[in-house]
Motif scaffolding. Sequence first.
Motif, mmCIF file in Angstrom:
data_model
loop_
_atom_site.group_PDB
_atom_site.id
_atom_site.type_symbol
_atom_site.label_atom_id
_atom_site.label_comp_id
_atom_site.label_asym_id
_atom_site.label_seq_id
_atom_site.Cartn_x
_atom_site.Cartn_y
_atom_site.Cartn_z
ATOM 1 N N GLU A 1 24.154 14.920 13.993
ATOM 2 C CA GLU A 1 25.382 15.104 15.641
ATOM 3 C C GLU A 1 23.679 14.250 16.764
ATOM 4 O OE1 GLU A 1 25.979 18.764 16.918
ATOM 5 O OE2 GLU A 1 24.318 19.469 17.129
ATOM 6 N N GLY A 2 22.636 13.856 15.678
ATOM 7 C CA GLY A 2 21.643 13.860 16.479
ATOM 8 C C GLY A 2 21.311 12.100 16.523
ATOM 9 N N ASN A 3 22.052 12.024 15.607
ATOM 10 C CA ASN A 3 21.783 9.986 14.802
ATOM 11 C C ASN A 3 22.044 9.199 16.163
ATOM 12 O OD1 ASN A 3 20.939 11.938 12.980
ATOM 13 N ND2 ASN A 3 22.467 10.006 11.752
ATOM 14 N N ASN A 4 22.973 9.541 17.508
ATOM 15 C CA ASN A 4 23.462 8.685 17.770
ATOM 16 C C ASN A 4 21.748 8.570 19.376
ATOM 17 O OD1 ASN A 4 25.502 6.549 19.436
ATOM 18 N ND2 ASN A 4 24.894 8.188 20.745
ATOM 19 N N ARG A 5 21.317 9.653 19.590
ATOM 20 C CA ARG A 5 20.906 9.511 20.503
ATOM 21 C C ARG A 5 19.712 9.142 20.387
ATOM 22 N NH1 ARG A 5 19.303 15.589 21.912
ATOM 23 N NH2 ARG A 5 18.196 15.510 20.693
ATOM 24 N N THR A 6 19.125 9.038 19.340
ATOM 25 C CA THR A 6 17.924 9.436 18.589
ATOM 26 C C THR A 6 17.658 8.172 18.001
ATOM 27 O OG1 THR A 6 17.089 11.119 17.180
ATOM 28 C CG2 THR A 6 16.037 9.846 16.724
ATOM 29 N N MET A 7 19.165 6.692 17.867
ATOM 30 C CA MET A 7 18.965 6.143 17.506
ATOM 31 C C MET A 7 19.153 4.903 18.628
ATOM 32 S SD MET A 7 19.772 3.729 15.627
ATOM 33 C CE MET A 7 20.308 3.640 13.500
ATOM 34 N N ALA A 8 19.681 5.551 20.118
ATOM 35 C CA ALA A 8 19.803 4.428 21.293
ATOM 36 C C ALA A 8 18.162 4.798 22.184
ATOM 37 C CB ALA A 8 20.553 6.078 22.013
ATOM 38 N N VAL A 9 17.653 5.773 21.767
ATOM 39 C CA VAL A 9 16.253 6.039 21.968
ATOM 40 C C VAL A 9 15.180 5.192 21.532
ATOM 41 C CG1 VAL A 9 13.828 7.199 22.455
ATOM 42 C CG2 VAL A 9 16.245 8.637 22.830
ATOM 43 N N ALA A 10 15.788 4.543 20.340
ATOM 44 C CA ALA A 10 14.992 3.988 18.944
ATOM 45 C C ALA A 10 14.731 2.138 19.629
ATOM 46 C CB ALA A 10 14.827 4.378 17.654
ATOM 47 N N ARG A 11 16.031 2.258 19.440
ATOM 48 C CA ARG A 11 16.384 0.711 20.524
ATOM 49 C C ARG A 11 15.408 0.317 21.502
ATOM 50 N NH1 ARG A 11 17.658 -2.229 15.806
ATOM 51 N NH2 ARG A 11 19.657 -1.242 14.653
ATOM 52 N N PHE A 12 16.441 1.224 22.232
ATOM 53 C CA PHE A 12 15.413 1.153 23.473
ATOM 54 C C PHE A 12 14.222 0.698 23.712
ATOM 55 C CE2 PHE A 12 12.925 3.002 26.752
ATOM 56 C CZ PHE A 12 13.550 2.200 27.946
ATOM 57 N N ILE A 13 13.262 1.650 22.860
ATOM 58 C CA ILE A 13 12.021 0.704 22.764
ATOM 59 C C ILE A 13 11.924 0.084 21.910
ATOM 60 C CG2 ILE A 13 9.470 1.735 21.771
ATOM 61 C CD1 ILE A 13 10.538 3.686 23.618
ATOM 62 N N GLN A 14 12.692 -0.639 20.974
ATOM 63 C CA GLN A 14 12.173 -2.253 19.956
ATOM 64 C C GLN A 14 12.108 -2.846 21.592
ATOM 65 O OE1 GLN A 14 15.431 -1.565 17.426
ATOM 66 N NE2 GLN A 14 14.271 -1.979 16.156
ATOM 67 N N GLY A 15 13.527 -2.914 22.789
ATOM 68 C CA GLY A 15 13.045 -3.817 23.709
ATOM 69 C C GLY A 15 12.658 -3.624 24.717
ATOM 70 N N ILE A 16 12.102 -2.242 25.294
ATOM 71 C CA ILE A 16 11.470 -2.129 26.156
ATOM 72 C C ILE A 16 9.655 -2.919 25.694
ATOM 73 C CG2 ILE A 16 10.741 -0.055 26.128
ATOM 74 C CD1 ILE A 16 10.501 0.387 28.974
ATOM 75 N N ALA A 17 9.349 -2.703 24.644
ATOM 76 C CA ALA A 17 7.953 -2.625 24.272
ATOM 77 C C ALA A 17 8.074 -4.797 23.535
ATOM 78 C CB ALA A 17 7.241 -2.016 22.684
ATOM 79 N N TYR A 18 9.100 -5.104 23.312
ATOM 80 C CA TYR A 18 9.321 -6.720 22.922
ATOM 81 C C TYR A 18 9.290 -6.876 24.503
ATOM 82 C CZ TYR A 18 9.304 -6.412 17.830
ATOM 83 O OH TYR A 18 8.721 -6.323 16.374
ATOM 84 N N GLY A 19 10.034 -6.288 25.070
ATOM 85 C CA GLY A 19 9.919 -7.421 26.426
ATOM 86 C C GLY A 19 8.948 -7.208 26.884
ATOM 87 N N ASN A 20 8.095 -5.674 27.082
ATOM 88 C CA ASN A 20 6.576 -5.899 27.730
ATOM 89 C C ASN A 20 5.634 -6.978 26.701
ATOM 90 O OD1 ASN A 20 4.683 -5.223 29.687
ATOM 91 N ND2 ASN A 20 4.039 -4.132 27.754
ATOM 92 N N LEU A 21 5.970 -7.719 25.487
ATOM 93 C CA LEU A 21 4.136 -8.521 24.566
ATOM 94 C C LEU A 21 6.058 -9.905 25.298
ATOM 95 C CD1 LEU A 21 5.419 -7.099 21.308
ATOM 96 C CD2 LEU A 21 2.587 -7.313 22.738
#
Length: 495
Positions: free
Chosen positions: A141-161
Amino acid sequence: MKNIKSIFLAFSALILAGCDPDLLDVENKNNPDFQKVYAKGEDVENVASNLFNTYYHGEHNPSGVKPMLAVASDNVTCSHGNFGMWHASSEPRDLAWDNSPSYANQSQTKYTYDRMYGAIATANNVIKAIESGVQIGKNGEGNNRTMAVARFIQGIAYGNLALVYDRAHVVDEKTTVEGVFETAIPYNEVAAKAIEYLDQAISLSNNTFSIPTSWFASQTAISNTEFKKIASTVAARIMSNVPRNKTELAAVNWAKVKAYADAGITADWNVVFDGGTLWYDQGTQYLTTAGWGKVDMYVVHMMDPKQPQIWENRADFPHPPASTDPVDQRLFTDFQYTASNGFRADRGYFNFSNYRHSRYDHLFVNHSGPKAHIMKTENDMMRAEARVYLGELQEAADIINASTRITRGKMSPVAVNKDDILQAIHHERHVECTVSSGGLQFFTMRKLDLLQKGTFLHFPIPARTLETFRVEPPFYTFGTVAKADGKGTSNGGWK
């Protein structure tokens, strides 16, 4: 000042596939293998809960690029050599960024770079674990939330780079590249990948979940609906700020920026400081504390046109008196008049100022309380900006006239005129959004060709990382009037 003790969670080179085994095949007894760390759902969730903290310090820690971007944009001024500030703000801008491993401040660019990749590497592993069958919570039940946060981190971090560096390597849970300089891709392509990851985070946020306060140091738990707004604002921020000049600015997909910003945050996205243990913004502290950074006269002049726009580079320039009737009342509420300067005269009187930023003084008494990571005003200005470039001037003016320009600045409403609206947006980014999200003023000066001639438009891959890739020195860099090409080094300038 509070001492900072930070540990890089990962080094960028270590997540690139195919590197020379002599360089990277070294046993690390303090780094358990993937199967051990990511075998259990609770362990994967625990790792994911720390992802944003890794990113946050990469953006706001003074050991990174935040101080240099602030002074290079003429939003803040400081003659001190700490954190590369004097190097980044000297005038004329004839000091190229010293991208050599022996330079005293070389670690500034590497700190931010490594923090971004540390967050990305961990996010990649979290996603890989979930996709390999790890269940978080009962029946996953926690997979979707954790996946969403991980995808967000990929996006914001690559965005900052993409916003800060000229190029980067893009790797994720499925994609690897050879660990050599040549496989790095240009910033605009990195930004496009960042948006793809954020779109996935937004899509995942259509499902109901709640993110605990500890994950993002939020005041309350973040619902999936609010998280979707945050991801949308970050996407708009990347797209609107990645241009290096006016030509690239004109090519932005403003309809898409408008859609993201309109779906974005409707209140400040705050991070709550915890006394300086895990959550604090010491970059802002150094940029505002008495004896350190001051407000550049460029910004003071915005709030009160009777104040000089520059501090002339001469010993007999008279110290301007305090303002009595500024057009922007925030000069009284968010800033403090100073009757003297503590900067070194031999490094240039142009560094001097008669005001400092005082809005967040209360936060740094005990490093406690909420501070905006991205302000609602920043999102509002992107909503207005997109409409300007789409020709929707009345709507743009309406957004600005309902914003902090009026509610806090007590300024006159902006007219329905393109130039006036763009200037009003510029004003809010420099005044209301000072020292909020890292680099905002640098990015807005850059895309408008307003960075002083000779200023770097972005940083190169850090020297120590280039050594890892076995690039032969001297290493490439940007900056100096002689190399002002408008692509890597500014050929414009506001003065």
